[in-house]
Design a protein around this motif. Structure first.
Motif, mmCIF file in Angstrom:
data_model
loop_
_atom_site.group_PDB
_atom_site.id
_atom_site.type_symbol
_atom_site.label_atom_id
_atom_site.label_comp_id
_atom_site.label_asym_id
_atom_site.label_seq_id
_atom_site.Cartn_x
_atom_site.Cartn_y
_atom_site.Cartn_z
ATOM 1 N N MET A 1 0.853 -1.164 0.000
ATOM 2 C CA MET A 1 0.000 0.000 0.000
ATOM 3 C C MET A 1 0.903 1.232 0.000
ATOM 4 O O MET A 1 1.898 1.286 0.713
ATOM 5 C CB MET A 1 -0.891 -0.004 1.244
ATOM 6 N N PRO B 1 -4.347 1.115 -1.969
ATOM 7 C CA PRO B 1 -4.150 -0.321 -1.777
ATOM 8 C C PRO B 1 -3.665 -0.954 -3.078
ATOM 9 O O PRO B 1 -4.178 -0.654 -4.155
ATOM 10 C CB PRO B 1 -5.549 -0.829 -1.418
ATOM 11 N N GLU B 2 -2.658 -1.802 -2.975
ATOM 12 C CA GLU B 2 -2.061 -2.396 -4.170
ATOM 13 C C GLU B 2 -2.364 -3.886 -4.305
ATOM 14 O O GLU B 2 -2.065 -4.484 -5.326
ATOM 15 C CB GLU B 2 -0.550 -2.149 -4.149
ATOM 16 N N GLN C 1 -4.832 -7.989 0.047
ATOM 17 C CA GLN C 1 -4.466 -7.972 1.465
ATOM 18 C C GLN C 1 -4.499 -6.548 2.024
ATOM 19 O O GLN C 1 -4.870 -6.337 3.170
ATOM 20 C CB GLN C 1 -3.083 -8.577 1.664
ATOM 21 N N ASP C 2 -4.138 -5.559 1.220
ATOM 22 C CA ASP C 2 -4.196 -4.160 1.663
ATOM 23 C C ASP C 2 -5.626 -3.758 2.007
ATOM 24 O O ASP C 2 -5.870 -3.080 3.008
ATOM 25 C CB ASP C 2 -3.648 -3.231 0.584
ATOM 26 N N TRP C 3 -6.573 -4.173 1.160
ATOM 27 C CA TRP C 3 -7.976 -3.861 1.419
ATOM 28 C C TRP C 3 -8.445 -4.536 2.707
ATOM 29 O O TRP C 3 -9.177 -3.943 3.501
ATOM 30 C CB TRP C 3 -8.854 -4.299 0.244
ATOM 31 N N ARG D 1 -0.269 -4.667 12.324
ATOM 32 C CA ARG D 1 -1.432 -3.800 12.081
ATOM 33 C C ARG D 1 -1.377 -2.592 13.000
ATOM 34 O O ARG D 1 -1.623 -1.460 12.577
ATOM 35 C CB ARG D 1 -2.742 -4.572 12.275
#
Length: 150
Positions: A1, A15-16, A19-21, A132
């Motif tokens: 991200m 987000p790339e 998983q980023d989302w 996180r």
């Protein structure tokens, strides 16, 4: 991200990967704790915190988490490439991130960053929560530096 400030005074999250989302959606899940009641336990019983303040805090905390989740869901569902956090949304995002960080700290007892290394955390759930927590802290710092300034 990728995350960075915008010329308009906001913050842009790009987000790339899927998983980023998912991590952005975790903000709402991680923050789903009984934070307002924990604050109440710190107050003097005569202050009526439980009766007066807690319900309002619970409502505000829930709204912050839901608002952040809805922004992420809408962006992902609309196939948007980025999430923009402007001055009007910064407090909501900051609050939801703070709730998530406080809940993760309460659950996993990470302690001061200087005293912990992710290499020392063997439990996969706690290790994921550690990263996180660090990510949420980074976004909060960027919000303070670039968006929540006057």
């Amino acid at each position: 991200m990728t995350i960075g400030p915008t010329i308009a005074g906001g913050l842009k999250l790009v987000p790339e990967a899927d998983q980023d989302w998912l991590i952005l959606l975790e903000i709402a899940n991680d923050g789903d704790s009984d934070l307002s009641r924990r604050f109440a336990s710190l107050m003097d019983e005569d202050s009526m915190w439980e009766e007066i303040v807690v319900p309002e805090l619970e409502q505000e905390f829930t709204k912050q988490r839901l608002d952040v989740m809805m922004v992420v869901v809408k962006a992902k569902g609309g196939n948007e490439e980025a999430i923009h956090i402007d001055k009007e949304g910064a407090e909501t995002w900051y609050g939801a991130l703070n709730q998530a960080r406080l809940a993760l700290e309460s659950k996993h007892k990470f302690g001061p960053r200087e005293l912990n290394s992710p290499k020392e955390i063997k439990d996969p759930e706690a290790r994921s929560a550690y990263f996180r927590n660090d990510f949420y802290s980074t976004i909060q710092s960027l919000l303070l530096r670039y968006v929540m300034v006057d």
